[in-house]
Motif scaffolding. Structure first.
Motif, PDB file in Angstrom:
ATOM      1  N   ASP A  52       0.782  -1.108  -0.006  1.00 50.32           N
ATOM      2  CA  ASP A  52      -0.165  -0.020  -0.076  1.00 50.32           C
ATOM      3  C   ASP A  52       0.781   1.373   0.088  1.00 50.32           C
ATOM      4  N   LYS A  53       2.162   1.151  -0.320  1.00 46.30           N
ATOM      5  CA  LYS A  53       3.058   2.481  -0.381  1.00 46.30           C
ATOM      6  C   LYS A  53       3.719   2.383  -1.695  1.00 46.30           C
ATOM      7  N   GLY A  54       3.667   3.807  -1.971  1.00 45.03           N
ATOM      8  CA  GLY A  54       4.066   4.006  -3.533  1.00 45.03           C
ATOM      9  C   GLY A  54       5.431   4.830  -3.622  1.00 45.03           C
ATOM     10  N   THR A  55       5.828   5.411  -4.589  1.00 41.99           N
ATOM     11  CA  THR A  55       6.965   6.117  -4.742  1.00 41.99           C
ATOM     12  C   THR A  55       7.011   7.469  -3.649  1.00 41.99           C
ATOM     13  N   SER A  56       5.693   7.906  -3.357  1.00 41.28           N
ATOM     14  CA  SER A  56       5.867   9.108  -2.656  1.00 41.28           C
ATOM     15  C   SER A  56       6.115   8.796  -1.218  1.00 41.28           C
ATOM     16  N   PHE A  57       5.847   7.587  -0.665  1.00 40.62           N
ATOM     17  CA  PHE A  57       6.413   7.203   0.445  1.00 40.62           C
ATOM     18  C   PHE A  57       7.984   7.247   0.719  1.00 40.62           C
ATOM     19  N   LEU A  58       8.679   6.829  -0.416  1.00 41.30           N
ATOM     20  CA  LEU A  58      10.319   6.975  -0.343  1.00 41.30           C
ATOM     21  C   LEU A  58      10.293   8.470  -0.251  1.00 41.30           C
ATOM     22  N   ALA A  59       9.877   9.244  -1.215  1.00 43.64           N
ATOM     23  CA  ALA A  59      10.348  10.416  -1.581  1.00 43.64           C
ATOM     24  C   ALA A  59      10.149  11.412  -0.248  1.00 43.64           C
ATOM     25  N   ILE A  60       8.908  11.147   0.577  1.00 46.02           N
ATOM     26  CA  ILE A  60       8.401  11.883   1.801  1.00 46.02           C
ATOM     27  C   ILE A  60       9.623  11.475   2.842  1.00 46.02           C
ATOM     28  N   LYS A  61      10.123  10.268   2.922  1.00 44.24           N
ATOM     29  CA  LYS A  61      11.108   9.911   3.898  1.00 44.24           C
ATOM     30  C   LYS A  61      12.661  10.608   3.619  1.00 44.24           C
ATOM     31  N   ALA A  62      12.850  10.479   2.284  1.00 46.64           N
ATOM     32  CA  ALA A  62      14.454  11.268   2.202  1.00 46.64           C
ATOM     33  C   ALA A  62      14.180  12.798   2.336  1.00 46.64           C
ATOM     34  N   ALA A  63      13.129  13.400   1.895  1.00 45.53           N
ATOM     35  CA  ALA A  63      12.816  14.941   2.324  1.00 45.53           C
ATOM     36  C   ALA A  63      12.863  15.037   3.773  1.00 45.53           C
ATOM     37  N   LEU A  81      10.584  19.631  -6.618  1.00 53.96           N
ATOM     38  CA  LEU A  81      10.562  18.901  -8.131  1.00 53.96           C
ATOM     39  C   LEU A  81      10.668  17.385  -7.616  1.00 53.96           C
ATOM     40  N   LEU A  82      10.006  16.695  -8.182  1.00 59.99           N
ATOM     41  CA  LEU A  82      10.289  15.168  -8.038  1.00 59.99           C
ATOM     42  C   LEU A  82      10.702  14.432  -9.400  1.00 59.99           C
ATOM     43  N   GLY A  83      11.818  13.747  -9.419  1.00 59.09           N
ATOM     44  CA  GLY A  83      12.041  13.094 -10.756  1.00 59.09           C
ATOM     45  C   GLY A  83      11.711  11.772 -10.231  1.00 59.09           C
ATOM     46  N   THR A  84      10.886  11.154 -11.088  1.00 55.15           N
ATOM     47  CA  THR A  84      10.403   9.661 -10.895  1.00 55.15           C
ATOM     48  C   THR A  84       9.768   9.173 -12.324  1.00 55.15           C
ATOM     49  N   ALA A  85      10.493   7.748 -12.298  1.00 54.89           N
ATOM     50  CA  ALA A  85       9.952   7.222 -13.428  1.00 54.89           C
ATOM     51  C   ALA A  85       8.687   6.245 -13.050  1.00 54.89           C
ATOM     52  N   ALA A  92      -2.420  13.045 -11.105  1.00 57.94           N
ATOM     53  CA  ALA A  92      -2.074  13.699  -9.933  1.00 57.94           C
ATOM     54  C   ALA A  92      -0.743  13.655  -9.485  1.00 57.94           C
ATOM     55  N   SER A  93      -0.020  14.658  -9.594  1.00 61.07           N
ATOM     56  CA  SER A  93       1.379  14.772  -9.664  1.00 61.07           C
ATOM     57  C   SER A  93       1.710  14.250  -8.192  1.00 61.07           C
ATOM     58  N   THR A  94       2.631  13.070  -8.235  1.00 55.52           N
ATOM     59  CA  THR A  94       3.261  12.913  -6.913  1.00 55.52           C
ATOM     60  C   THR A  94       3.936  13.783  -6.299  1.00 55.52           C
ATOM     61  N   ALA A  95       4.721  14.937  -6.897  1.00 57.16           N
ATOM     62  CA  ALA A  95       5.296  15.947  -6.356  1.00 57.16           C
ATOM     63  C   ALA A  95       4.443  16.835  -5.336  1.00 57.16           C
ATOM     64  N   ALA A 107       5.114  26.021  -1.161  1.00 58.49           N
ATOM     65  CA  ALA A 107       5.772  25.727  -2.589  1.00 58.49           C
ATOM     66  C   ALA A 107       4.473  25.448  -3.521  1.00 58.49           C
ATOM     67  N   PHE A 108       5.152  25.368  -4.906  1.00 55.59           N
ATOM     68  CA  PHE A 108       4.298  24.744  -5.916  1.00 55.59           C
ATOM     69  C   PHE A 108       5.412  23.492  -6.252  1.00 55.59           C
ATOM     70  N   ALA A 109       4.996  22.519  -7.115  1.00 62.27           N
ATOM     71  CA  ALA A 109       5.520  21.439  -7.474  1.00 62.27           C
ATOM     72  C   ALA A 109       5.027  20.698  -8.415  1.00 62.27           C
ATOM     73  N   PHE A 110       5.906  19.854  -9.176  1.00 60.99           N
ATOM     74  CA  PHE A 110       5.720  18.934 -10.326  1.00 60.99           C
ATOM     75  C   PHE A 110       6.748  18.048 -10.321  1.00 60.99           C
ATOM     76  N   ASP A 111       6.313  16.964 -11.383  1.00 58.01           N
ATOM     77  CA  ASP A 111       7.036  15.925 -11.390  1.00 58.01           C
ATOM     78  C   ASP A 111       7.887  15.788 -12.512  1.00 58.01           C
ATOM     79  N   LEU A 112       9.150  15.300 -12.690  1.00 55.07           N
ATOM     80  CA  LEU A 112       9.960  15.208 -13.983  1.00 55.07           C
ATOM     81  C   LEU A 112      10.083  13.967 -14.385  1.00 55.07           C
ATOM     82  N   GLN A 113      10.030  13.623 -15.718  1.00 53.44           N
ATOM     83  CA  GLN A 113      10.280  12.113 -16.201  1.00 53.44           C
ATOM     84  C   GLN A 113      11.263  12.308 -17.361  1.00 53.44           C
ATOM     85  N   ALA A 114      12.383  11.575 -17.010  1.00 55.07           N
ATOM     86  CA  ALA A 114      13.413  11.366 -18.020  1.00 55.07           C
ATOM     87  C   ALA A 114      14.166  10.273 -17.884  1.00 55.07           C
TER      88      ALA A 114
END
Ligand code: UT7
Length: 331
Positions: A52-63, A81-85, A92-95, A107-114
């Motif tokens: 039940d945990k996605g990338t946001s869980f990891l990102a929040i912990k690092a932040a 800014l959140l870089g994620t594949a 619904a932007s994860t950032a 803050a404002f926020a958006f995802d990046l994908q490369a």
């Protein structure tokens, strides 16, 4: 007034506890610890087991790690800014979710994908916002739950990828420290070699796409390897030339951790001794967007103000590039 550059002023990271070792992979697919170690340099990778945990869980912990270390008030952050594949959801932007959860309410926020260049391209993006003079604190996170898009019966991909997240804070600097140069490239003809076929607008999900396992990562490893080796080494050498840096000047190579052989080839081209090459692929595998900040986190104690760092990455798309950055603090 002196020129504003974008400096990294704090680092945070998070990896899940569960370790998927080569030994365990030997019981899952037709492979060996010896093959994986000699071909990639990977010994184990971390996996986020909670369904039940996605990338946001990891990102929040690092932040949160960064915020606690720096004693930062999240309300001071101007942009997340959140870089994620592997975003939590296609829409619904994860950032945005991450920004709200960490209390970055201004803050404002958006995802990046490369793909695997997410963090590198994110550094460039973060720097432009800081250099504009309008934004003072930009939080750049690289996070991926790669285990959510890997077929654990496919030995060509499941041995490579792991889950993790890292974060850095960019702030303005007027001492000539921070991001000084970049050389970023793409080649869309490369998308056939590293991709997920289904789930996007080109091939929306159907029962067939699920049955045919088209929602998992496909990689033609040999082709990607060839492009990665030559292109990553090329851009790293080019950024050195352009900034009159010799191998003596460069203190650290911070390279995307996809394969130890690719990193070694890049270091060789730069004529860099092994002790200057950051490496943690053996512990985490390829965490896609998180490799570069995880390296900074693991080596932070060894970095000194004024150190010359060359970042390099190569990823699906294809996307690749190099960045020259002067480290801004002693920890
Ligand atoms: O991060 C984004 C960018 N990605 C990269 O930079 C990854 C680039 N590619 C690579 O790192 C490497 O190509 C891999 C690690 C993915 C594969 O290594 P390789 O040396 O290129 O192996 P290969 O694909 O040429 O396969 C060699 C042999 C094949 O067998 P045959 O045809 O020679 O009999 C494969 O079937 O190894 C076999 N093989 C394996 N054997 C044991 C492939 N995967 C495995 C495995 N265990 N896990």
């Amino acid at each position: 007034m002196s020129k504003i550059t974008a400096a990294i002023t704090a680092v945070g990271a998070y990896v899940p506890d569960f370790r998927l070792t080569n030994k365990v992979l030997e019981t899952m697919v037709d492979t060996t610890d010896e093959w994986i170690t000699t071909r990639t340099g990977i010994k184990e990778r971390r996996i986020l087991k909670d369904p039940d945990k996605g990338t946001s869980f990891l990102a929040i912990k690092a932040a949160e790690d960064l915020i606690a270390k720096r004693n930062l008030d999240p309300k001071e952050i101007d942009l997340v800014l959140l870089g994620t594949a592997t975003p939590d959801m296609p829409v619904a932007s994860t950032a945005v979710y991450v920004a709200t959860k960490i209390g970055a309410t201004n803050a404002f926020a958006f995802d990046l994908q490369a793909a695997c260049s997410n963090f590198l391209f994110g550094m460039s993006t973060a720097a432009r916002f800081i250099e504009s003079g309008k934004y003072k604190k930009v939080l750049l996170i690289g996070a991926d739950k790669m285990s959510s898009i890997i077929d654990y019966t496919d030995r060509t991909t499941c041995i490579i990828f792991g889950d993790g997240a890292g974060a850095v804070l960019f702030e303005p600097n007027t001492e000539g420290l921070g991001l000084l140069d970049e050389y970023l490239r793409v080649d869309g003809s490369g998308r056939e070699f590293l991709k997920i076929d289904a789930g996007g607008s080109l091939m929306p999900p159907t029962e067939e796409t699920v049955k045919e396992k088209k929602h998992f990562v496909f990689q033609d490893g040999k082709s990607v390897f060839k492009f990665a080796v030559s292109n990553m080494a090329d851009v790293a050498a080019r950024i050195m030339d352009r900034n009159n840096l010799t191998h003596d000047d460069v203190n650290w190579l911070v390279a995307h951790q996809a394969n130890k052989r690719i990193i070694d080839a890049t270091a060789k081209r730069m004529e860099l001794e092994e002790s200057k090459v950051m490496m943690n692929i053996e512990k985490y595998g390829n965490t896609t967007s998180a490799t570069l900040p995880l390296l900074l986190h693991d080596y932070e104690a060894q970095l000194k103000k004024g150190d010359d760092l060359v970042f390099a990455a190569f990823g699906g798309g294809f996307t690749w590039g190099a960045i020259y950055l002067k480290w801004a603090y002693n920890s």
